[in-house]
Design an enzyme around this catalytic site. Sequence first.
Site, PDB file in Angstrom:
ATOM      1  CG  HIS A  78      40.754  45.496  46.643  1.00 31.38           C
ATOM      2  ND1 HIS A  78      40.927  45.004  45.268  1.00 31.38           N
ATOM      3  CD2 HIS A  78      41.125  47.007  46.378  1.00 31.38           C
ATOM      4  CE1 HIS A  78      40.978  45.982  44.339  1.00 31.38           C
ATOM      5  NE2 HIS A  78      40.904  47.343  44.926  1.00 31.38           N
ATOM      6  CG  ASP A  80      37.763  42.600  44.321  1.00 33.57           C
ATOM      7  OD1 ASP A  80      38.588  43.203  45.443  1.00 33.57           O
ATOM      8  OD2 ASP A  80      36.690  42.912  43.808  1.00 33.57           O
ATOM      9  CD  GLU A 175      37.883  48.411  46.243  1.00 32.90           C
ATOM     10  OE1 GLU A 175      37.938  49.589  46.305  1.00 32.90           O
ATOM     11  OE2 GLU A 175      38.087  48.065  45.122  1.00 32.90           O
ATOM     12  CD  GLU A 176      38.379  47.054  41.737  1.00 35.47           C
ATOM     13  OE1 GLU A 176      37.677  47.751  41.404  1.00 35.47           O
ATOM     14  OE2 GLU A 176      39.621  47.009  41.755  1.00 35.47           O
ATOM     15  CG  ASP A 198      42.405  50.356  46.601  1.00 27.99           C
ATOM     16  OD1 ASP A 198      43.047  49.920  45.444  1.00 27.99           O
ATOM     17  OD2 ASP A 198      41.324  50.265  46.875  1.00 27.99           O
TER      18      ASP A 198
END
Length: 407
Positions: A78, A80, A175-176, A198
């Site tokens: 991801h 972000d 994602e966060e 990740d």
Amino acid sequence: MKTVTERFLSYITYDTQSKDDAPTVPSTDKQFVLAKKLCQELEEMGASEVTLTDHCYVMATIPATTTKQTKVLGFISHMDTATSMSGENVKARIIKNYEGGDIVLNEELNIIMKESEFSSLRNNIGKDLIVTDGTTLLGADDKAGIAEIMTMASYLLSHPEIEHGKIRIGFTPDEEVGHGVDYFDVEAFGADYAYTVDGGTIGEIEYENFNAASAQVTISGTSIHPGSAKGKMKNAILLGMELQQMLPVFENPMYTEGYEGFYHLDKFEGDIEQAKMVYIIRDHDKEKFEQKKEMLRNVVNFMNSKYGKDTVVVDIKDSYYNMKEKVEPHMHLIEDAKKAMLSLGIEPIVVPIRGGTDGARLSYMGLPCPNLCTGGENFHGKYEYITIQGMETVVKLLVSLAKKTAN
């Protein structure tokens, strides 16, 4: 060919922090800036089917170099960074051949990463550390994963003699803030299975994660002049404190580890008239997860019986579920990762994720997707760091997994 370190140091200069409660995906337009950069690099290195969607999903293909019929493998990270600390104007520093001991991140602000508090430092003596200056997070979560995937892609594309099946690459936004795969087109991605890159410590392989829910609690109070408040005032702030005290004290992130779940009070704001609380509820065990949600509902019902109907309102929404049951039918993914790690001299560490990844939701969308390490540590804060050697090792791991598609 750029090194993984060069790529990582470039990507962290892009501020891609996502935003809670935004009505759009991506939640911040600035994520598109990195997405466009990645598309440009993918095209320059010779990747095919490079696309960028309106919702900021980057997808690309490393074409197969084998004539065998193979499954399509994907790698996903991801773009972000976390909402908990700024990712703007990151000032990274490389500590060559770390000798152990405390690290002064910012002398002027007296920000020190203490070895006594961050024991992972002891495992990285002799390695080259990339750290922050203590005023921002680093962004290894998950720009390290992006750098590792991009370096793997560049290597495979420049070495067509290496036999492998079709490889798909995916980079996601948001994602966060829990929206990383809201618009991820699994069918268009076209992989049979994938890995998210990740994770943290080198060697970690994760295919179990929390069942997760969010809870929005709204408390309506009554504001009266404190001089004449007896029997009339309902202080919404104090009612919120009372609610929190009725939840199990030790089912709290401060006191839990491993498979232990928790209630986490993430935000609390308001005044006498109205207060709002935001909880996240987590547990690996589905039954215990349901019990936790019911416990919060029961506390709210008790508060309303005490202070009046609808004094407290709770809205609980499930976020994602434990991917274990979706990955277990495809345990070759875990075994392949273990074997690849052992071949590189890495001791595999199969651990439950005390959180979630895009892979958790993707697994329930039909794409089995366990999680691999990036080598980063102390995510989401100023003490975040990663080792150069760790990133280089992960690149080798991804290349090894890509080669397995031709077996």
